[in-house]
Motif scaffolding. Sequence first.
Motif, PDB file in Angstrom:
ATOM      1  N   THR A 143       0.847  -1.183   0.000  1.00  0.00           N
ATOM      2  CA  THR A 143       0.000   0.000   0.000  1.00  0.00           C
ATOM      3  C   THR A 143       0.884   1.234   0.000  1.00  0.00           C
ATOM      4  O   THR A 143       1.915   1.274   0.683  1.00  0.00           O
ATOM      5  CB  THR A 143      -0.931   0.021   1.230  1.00  0.00           C
ATOM      6  OG1 THR A 143      -1.638   1.261   1.279  1.00  0.00           O
ATOM      7  CG2 THR A 143      -0.147  -0.158   2.512  1.00  0.00           C
ATOM      8  N   LYS A 186      -4.345   2.170   3.551  1.00  0.00           N
ATOM      9  CA  LYS A 186      -5.471   1.695   2.749  1.00  0.00           C
ATOM     10  C   LYS A 186      -4.980   1.255   1.372  1.00  0.00           C
ATOM     11  O   LYS A 186      -3.997   1.762   0.852  1.00  0.00           O
ATOM     12  CB  LYS A 186      -6.520   2.800   2.601  1.00  0.00           C
ATOM     13  CG  LYS A 186      -7.195   3.191   3.910  1.00  0.00           C
ATOM     14  CD  LYS A 186      -8.254   4.266   3.679  1.00  0.00           C
ATOM     15  CE  LYS A 186      -8.946   4.639   4.975  1.00  0.00           C
ATOM     16  NZ  LYS A 186      -9.967   5.694   4.764  1.00  0.00           N
ATOM     17  N   CYS A 187      -5.692   0.303   0.786  1.00  0.00           N
ATOM     18  CA  CYS A 187      -5.337  -0.200  -0.534  1.00  0.00           C
ATOM     19  C   CYS A 187      -6.613  -0.512  -1.296  1.00  0.00           C
ATOM     20  O   CYS A 187      -7.514  -1.184  -0.767  1.00  0.00           O
ATOM     21  CB  CYS A 187      -4.461  -1.455  -0.414  1.00  0.00           C
ATOM     22  SG  CYS A 187      -3.846  -2.082  -1.982  1.00  0.00           S
ATOM     23  N   ASN A 188      -6.727   0.010  -2.494  1.00  0.00           N
ATOM     24  CA  ASN A 188      -7.895  -0.227  -3.356  1.00  0.00           C
ATOM     25  C   ASN A 188      -7.425  -0.868  -4.660  1.00  0.00           C
ATOM     26  O   ASN A 188      -7.346  -0.221  -5.696  1.00  0.00           O
ATOM     27  CB  ASN A 188      -8.622   1.089  -3.648  1.00  0.00           C
ATOM     28  CG  ASN A 188      -9.043   1.800  -2.376  1.00  0.00           C
ATOM     29  OD1 ASN A 188      -9.667   1.218  -1.508  1.00  0.00           O
ATOM     30  ND2 ASN A 188      -8.675   3.069  -2.268  1.00  0.00           N
ATOM     31  N   TYR A 193      -6.897  -3.231  -8.081  1.00  0.00           N
ATOM     32  CA  TYR A 193      -7.565  -3.878  -9.209  1.00  0.00           C
ATOM     33  C   TYR A 193      -6.490  -4.406 -10.151  1.00  0.00           C
ATOM     34  O   TYR A 193      -5.326  -4.000 -10.089  1.00  0.00           O
ATOM     35  CB  TYR A 193      -8.524  -2.920  -9.925  1.00  0.00           C
ATOM     36  CG  TYR A 193      -7.868  -1.746 -10.614  1.00  0.00           C
ATOM     37  CD1 TYR A 193      -7.445  -1.823 -11.942  1.00  0.00           C
ATOM     38  CD2 TYR A 193      -7.673  -0.539  -9.943  1.00  0.00           C
ATOM     39  CE1 TYR A 193      -6.846  -0.737 -12.571  1.00  0.00           C
ATOM     40  CE2 TYR A 193      -7.074   0.546 -10.564  1.00  0.00           C
ATOM     41  CZ  TYR A 193      -6.669   0.442 -11.877  1.00  0.00           C
ATOM     42  OH  TYR A 193      -6.067   1.502 -12.497  1.00  0.00           O
ATOM     43  N   THR A 212     -12.606  -3.028  -8.589  1.00  0.00           N
ATOM     44  CA  THR A 212     -11.733  -2.536  -7.525  1.00  0.00           C
ATOM     45  C   THR A 212     -12.150  -3.128  -6.193  1.00  0.00           C
ATOM     46  O   THR A 212     -13.332  -3.102  -5.833  1.00  0.00           O
ATOM     47  CB  THR A 212     -11.785  -1.009  -7.453  1.00  0.00           C
ATOM     48  OG1 THR A 212     -11.379  -0.467  -8.717  1.00  0.00           O
ATOM     49  CG2 THR A 212     -10.858  -0.489  -6.372  1.00  0.00           C
ATOM     50  N   HIS A 257     -11.093  -3.472  -1.849  1.00  0.00           N
ATOM     51  CA  HIS A 257     -10.742  -2.490  -0.823  1.00  0.00           C
ATOM     52  C   HIS A 257     -10.024  -3.176   0.329  1.00  0.00           C
ATOM     53  O   HIS A 257     -10.424  -3.054   1.494  1.00  0.00           O
ATOM     54  CB  HIS A 257     -11.988  -1.762  -0.318  1.00  0.00           C
ATOM     55  CG  HIS A 257     -12.773  -1.094  -1.402  1.00  0.00           C
ATOM     56  ND1 HIS A 257     -12.389   0.106  -1.972  1.00  0.00           N
ATOM     57  CD2 HIS A 257     -13.895  -1.488  -2.060  1.00  0.00           C
ATOM     58  CE1 HIS A 257     -13.263   0.440  -2.911  1.00  0.00           C
ATOM     59  NE2 HIS A 257     -14.176  -0.513  -2.993  1.00  0.00           N
ATOM     60  N   THR A 293      -3.452   0.302  -7.609  1.00  0.00           N
ATOM     61  CA  THR A 293      -4.312   0.742  -6.515  1.00  0.00           C
ATOM     62  C   THR A 293      -4.875   2.110  -6.863  1.00  0.00           C
ATOM     63  O   THR A 293      -4.149   2.987  -7.358  1.00  0.00           O
ATOM     64  CB  THR A 293      -3.547   0.799  -5.179  1.00  0.00           C
ATOM     65  OG1 THR A 293      -4.415   1.307  -4.151  1.00  0.00           O
ATOM     66  CG2 THR A 293      -2.321   1.674  -5.267  1.00  0.00           C
ATOM     67  N   GLU A 294      -6.170   2.259  -6.652  1.00  0.00           N
ATOM     68  CA  GLU A 294      -6.826   3.525  -6.969  1.00  0.00           C
ATOM     69  C   GLU A 294      -6.466   4.587  -5.928  1.00  0.00           C
ATOM     70  O   GLU A 294      -6.557   4.354  -4.728  1.00  0.00           O
ATOM     71  CB  GLU A 294      -8.347   3.336  -7.005  1.00  0.00           C
ATOM     72  CG  GLU A 294      -8.846   2.652  -8.265  1.00  0.00           C
ATOM     73  CD  GLU A 294     -10.372   2.686  -8.352  1.00  0.00           C
ATOM     74  OE1 GLU A 294     -10.994   3.144  -7.373  1.00  0.00           O
ATOM     75  OE2 GLU A 294     -10.913   2.263  -9.377  1.00  0.00           O
ATOM     76  N   GLY A 333     -15.630  -6.215  -1.241  1.00  0.00           N
ATOM     77  CA  GLY A 333     -15.440  -4.829  -0.849  1.00  0.00           C
ATOM     78  C   GLY A 333     -15.885  -4.517   0.559  1.00  0.00           C
ATOM     79  O   GLY A 333     -15.810  -3.355   0.977  1.00  0.00           O
TER      80      GLY A 333
END
Length: 822
Positions: A496, A502-504, A506, A520, A522, A549-550, A711
Amino acid sequence: MGRRKKRALVNVDEVVEFFNNIMVEKPYLPLLIPLILIFWAIEKWFFSLSNWVPLVLAVWATVQYGNYQHRIVVEDLNKKWKRVILSASPTTPLEHCEWLNKLLMEIWPNYMNPKLSLRFQSIVEKRLKHRKSRLIEKLELLEFSLGSCPPCLGLQGTRWSTSGDQRVMRLGFDWDTTDISIMLLAKVAKPFFGTAKIVINSLHIKGDLLLMPILDGKAILYSFISTPEVRITVAFGSGGSQSLPATELPGVSSWLVKLLTDTLAKTMVEPRRQCFSLPPVDLRKKAVGGIIYVTVKSASKLSRSSLRGSPSRRQPSLAVDGLQERFDDNHLQTFVEVELGELTRRTDVRPGSNPQWDSTFNMVLHDSAGAVRFHLYERTPGSVKYDYLASCEVKIKYVSDDSTTFWAVGPDSGVIARHSEFCGKEVEMVLPFEGVNAGELAVRLVVKEWQFSDGSLSFNKFRASSQPSLNGSSNFLSRTGRKINVTIVEGKDLITKDKFGKCNPYIKLQYGKALQKTRTAHSINPTWNQKFEFDEIGGGEYLKIKCYTEEVFGDDSIGSARVSLEGLVEGSVRDVWVPLEKVNSGELRIQIEAISIDDCEGSRGSSTGNGWIELVLIEARDLIAADLRGTSDPYVRVQYGNLKRRTKVMYKTLNPKWHQTLEFPDDGSPLELHVKDHNAVLPTSSIGDCVVEYQRLPPNEMSDKWIPLQGVKRGEIHVQVTRKVPELQKRASLDPEPSLTKAHRISSQMKQMMIKLQSLVEDSNLEGLPTSLSELETLQDMQEEYMVQLETEQMLLLNKIKELGQEILNSPPSLSRRSSGC
């Protein structure tokens, strides 16, 4: 006279020894020979039809004697080879090896030249992709042949010597050939234009080779003592025109010489060594990759003063010099970075001069050989910086008898070699760091499996592959006309870059020109369970995986990987954990399956517009609380291609029950479920989503499943899905209410609800407003559902009319006249 008797006795002894050997090797011989003699006597004296018995006996005896002599020669050569390897004499006399060059001349054109040309061609293609001249924009290898002239070995003789307990042979290497044929097609960069052919028509390499037998003669390490002398003659041409002098493109000739010299220096100049195995059995398998578990156990004897790359921290005072050095060594903060190709992993930081890590990493090798490098770093206390200290490496190579050879540079440039007879066998090695006088690294390596070009695998103490080989198998189809199903299952330990952790993530998949993307998630340990389909591509094309990651200000890369899809077996799902490259942690679990076009079409059945999907949303359980009061007002929004539907809202519950049926025309679109929390004032919030797989369901068979929501931390949804393929009259019977009556009923209910809402607004009754709005949304959903139902019926009716029209057109003319006459 005495000499003749002695010769006769020697011949008799050889005959007796030969027959004794035959008796040992062939225990059934005492019974077989009298039986043959009896048959021969019967034929000789009673019915003599032919002379085949003495002929067969003579041929058999000749073959057995030839095998006996061959075995004696082989045993004698093995004894001499062992004697040479294990000899303790420091240096042997100089030996001439004209016989070796004569043998090389005999076997070079038909055996070694084709084999080495194929091997070096793949190496050259890989090097040319990464190393190009400034004058060349694109380079392609058109032809590669080493010619009919082999190199000359040991023109000044050969000599064995002993270095420690290692036997080493030194011999000269001189290869001067004008018969070589290497042709490259180059797209010339600006300011030049067009393409040009680069032809390498002569090559000269001269140096001294070292040969080191290892593993009791099962393999040989070879390398140059120093960088050899290299000369290349290059000619240029364009299409069918005459060759141009090399000065037309200045610098290309020197670039090729430097490229070859650097390649030799990095691969086979001391202490870099290559390995040539001498397996007793050749299974004729081509390894294309492997999975290796690397464990960094510990280091010992680390000293800051002797480790390369670390500045000395010793004090100028001589009185406290030794104490200060010991103090610094005890306060070392070190970690090890493991590198295999573009894949890197790091251990934790451990203190002291003898740190213990015991860290195991899953590594992927994309070839039949590779090198695992270990880099030692020191972390500066109180800082994020770290200093490079030293390195060492272990080389790995697949052997054609299904074993694995490991070797490394030992103390005083010696050799550390290990041999693993089967996959799953652990190999432990203690490696000295390069270029330092102190410091060792203890590692353990395990090859979990080798992957072969025919799709078979070799692992866990099995000599044979766990999957059937495709050679000569009817399961193997041409690479054209197959589909590849790739399921991204889950990930773990993703990195991350967010300061809050935090990590989002895809995933993007690329196979050839086809691109796919997951949704995506989460979490740093996400679960996707998304399946993608690709058309299979031949030529060893890799599946390229990129993980992102978004972020608010743009997506960041958190690793990449590539997976070989060569040689997949139909009907067998390959489930692997793939480590991410170019990052320090992260793995993805992927399932890969190859299916034929027929299976693919059969699994999809009627996804051509002749049926529909029936989805029953039954209930959900253990949903997360979206409201401050610890409950939620859940409903489900269903997205199917461009169509969007939703269920009714269930208020104040984490275990809602809908029991609502939705229908969609079957066109193969993804069926996505988004569970939302209803809010009359604020925007709705998501409490999970999932994808319902239906494409491979048999027609008219219902699938009942609980699907975990993605998610979110928890939550499942209970659905039933069916691919309906009915006749038109069966489809119409599903809804007993006439279409016109149902349309009037829904319209009337919506008018009444609008009147009720207007009265609530006029009376300022805000308490009843959310309930009325929810009922109005439910009526609107019913209207949308009815419109989809009408569209489906219309599509089925048009398809039926089209089929009837096609039957009339295809019917015989006489039948058409009869029907028209009636």
